[in-house]
Scaffold this active site. Structure first.
Site, PDB file in Angstrom:
ATOM      1  N   LYS A  40       3.671  10.944   7.895  1.00 39.22           N
ATOM      2  CA  LYS A  40       3.112  10.545   9.188  1.00 39.22           C
ATOM      3  C   LYS A  40       3.862  11.120  10.392  1.00 39.22           C
ATOM      4  O   LYS A  40       3.653  12.269  10.764  1.00 39.22           O
ATOM      5  CB  LYS A  40       3.016   9.025   9.254  1.00 39.22           C
ATOM      6  CG  LYS A  40       1.947   8.442   8.334  1.00 39.22           C
ATOM      7  CD  LYS A  40       1.719   6.977   8.558  1.00 39.22           C
ATOM      8  CE  LYS A  40       0.622   6.404   7.675  1.00 39.22           C
ATOM      9  NZ  LYS A  40      -0.728   6.805   8.067  1.00 39.22           N
ATOM     10  N   PHE A  48       0.859  -1.179   0.000  1.00 43.38           N
ATOM     11  CA  PHE A  48       0.000   0.000   0.000  1.00 43.38           C
ATOM     12  C   PHE A  48       0.897   1.231   0.000  1.00 43.38           C
ATOM     13  O   PHE A  48       1.721   1.410   0.897  1.00 43.38           O
ATOM     14  CB  PHE A  48      -0.930   0.047   1.215  1.00 43.38           C
ATOM     15  CG  PHE A  48      -1.846   1.249   1.192  1.00 43.38           C
ATOM     16  CD1 PHE A  48      -2.996   1.250   0.419  1.00 43.38           C
ATOM     17  CD2 PHE A  48      -1.537   2.387   1.924  1.00 43.38           C
ATOM     18  CE1 PHE A  48      -3.827   2.366   0.375  1.00 43.38           C
ATOM     19  CE2 PHE A  48      -2.359   3.498   1.885  1.00 43.38           C
ATOM     20  CZ  PHE A  48      -3.514   3.491   1.106  1.00 43.38           C
ATOM     21  N   ASP A 106       9.511   2.922   0.932  1.00 42.05           N
ATOM     22  CA  ASP A 106       8.385   3.661   1.505  1.00 42.05           C
ATOM     23  C   ASP A 106       8.443   3.465   3.021  1.00 42.05           C
ATOM     24  O   ASP A 106       8.036   2.430   3.542  1.00 42.05           O
ATOM     25  CB  ASP A 106       7.088   3.108   0.915  1.00 42.05           C
ATOM     26  CG  ASP A 106       5.830   3.725   1.515  1.00 42.05           C
ATOM     27  OD1 ASP A 106       5.923   4.339   2.595  1.00 42.05           O
ATOM     28  OD2 ASP A 106       4.760   3.574   0.904  1.00 42.05           O
TER      29      ASP A 106
END
Length: 388
Positions: free
Chosen positions: A246, A129, A217
């Site tokens: 984040k 994802f 990522d």
């Protein structure tokens, strides 16, 4: 409270919070909750940290925005800090993880263009994802993410996560067109699936040998979540490109794409940009987050409390018939269940006063703030044991 004017892209619990402090949140009625989600790996240094409150307040009174038409001091400072911590060289700032991954994919395209590859391919992982833009959805996996959005842009080849044999197969078949490999060191949305030991090191060697970019990522794993600044550091490698978001902003929107100089210079003035990316507020917050993690020893705490939480969960739950696996690294932990438990997050909040997340229907995902202490570890363990 009504959500009638909001698009139905979420199915939130009937629960809303009025304030937070450290690892705790309080709802509109004043009930206290232990936050073991941290906004999905965002509030790494906890809610309403006084250093961040001060930095945000001061910067809001000084300067919020000038645009990237002018130099931004805090942007330069944050880029230098991240480069020093990661071993990479240059940064581009934007507003989210999806944007950071789009930046990485554009670098991969330019890398292929420079090599004269007209139809470049990027290797990505099954069950990955990377975001919800059209490009990052194309690089992601899972029918629920893609439903209704075909045909997606980009050229990607999916291989099994951790499967070096599959990588060899696509290398033989498509090697002349492949320009990069993009992956998460730990697949978060897919149930906290760590890469097998040695896998990242093998990928690093594979990419170096063939002139591919290794792009990591680290949007969920970065900024101390796994007990080191970045998960790749536990494998003793350095990627060519890394994406962050984040935890870097602790709730203030920010994303970053870091790269080696040889890759970063593929961008030239006008080839990429962002109106709000790298604004003074977001970058000052990013610098303050790094200060707090260093000064409070939160990398060490994440590693220590993560080991304690894993050990205690294994003691309490290993014989439970519903529990198939308990895995993770640092304060990124998944408990895989035998059957879906879709109301578990609601029950945890209502019955135990603990906020947790269930991903893929049957994996309890724990992502508490890095400030978690041993008493709070026990609170989480007791809550989950009671729920199951």
């Amino acid at each position: 409270m009504t959500a009638a004017c909001l698009m139905t892209t979420y199915q939130p619990l009937v629960l809303s919070f009025a304030r937070g402090l450290g690892t705790r949140l309080w709802d509109q009625q004043g009930r206290e909750y232990l936050d073991a989600v941290a906004g999905v790996a965002v509030t790494n240094v906890g809610h309403s940290h006084p250093r961040l409150v001060t930095a945000i307040s001061e910067q809001a009174g000084l300067l919020l925005h000038t645009s990237n038409l002018y130099g931004i001091d805090w942007q330069q400072r944050l880029a230098q800090r991240l480069a020093r911590l990661s071993g990479l060289d240059q940064a581009f700032f934007n507003n989210s993880g999806a944007e950071a991954n789009e930046t990485a994919l554009k670098l991969a395209r330019l890398h292929g263009w420079k090599k004269g590859i007209e139809q470049p391919l990027v290797v990505v992982m099954e069950n990955a994802f990377h975001g919800r833009t059209l490009g990052t959805m194309a690089a992601s996996d899972g029918p629920s993410v893609r439903l209704g959005f075909q045909r997606l842009p980009g050229d990607f080849i999916k291989v099994g996560f951790g499967d070096l044999t599959a990588l060899d197969t696509v290398t033989r078949e498509f090697g002349a067109r492949i320009v990069a490999v993009l992956l998460e060191p730990i697949q978060g949305e897919s149930g906290v699936q760590p890469a097998p030991p040695g896998y990242l090191k093998a990928l690093r060697a594979h990419c170096s040998q063939r002139g591919w970019l290794l792009m990591l990522d680290e949007i969920q794993t970065g900024i101390g979540r796994t007990g080191t600044w970045f998960a790749f550091q536990q494998e003793g490698i350095v990627p060519d490109v890394m994406t962050l978001a984040k935890g870097l902003g602790n709730g203030i929107p920010i994303g970053a794409c870091l790269a080696r100089t040889s890759v970063a210079k593929l961008f030239t003035p006008g080839s990429h940009g962002s109106t709000f990316g790298g604004n003074p507020l977001a970058c000052r917050v990013g610098c303050t987050v790094l200060d707090i993690i260093e000064e409070q020893g939160l990398l060490e705490n994440a590693a220590r409390q993560g080991e304690r939480l894993l050990a205690r969960l294994r003691v309490e739950l290993s014989e439970h018939p519903q529990v198939l696996a308990i895995r993770g690294r640092g304060l990124m932990i998944g408990i895989e269940l035998a059957t879906p438990q879709r109301d578990l997050a609601e029950r945890a909040a209502r019955e135990q006063g603990v906020l947790l997340n269930v991903t893929r229907g049957k994996v309890i995902r724990l992502l508490p703030p890095l400030t978690l202490d041993s008493k709070e570890v026990e609170m989480i363990v007791r809550a989950i044991a009671r729920l199951l």
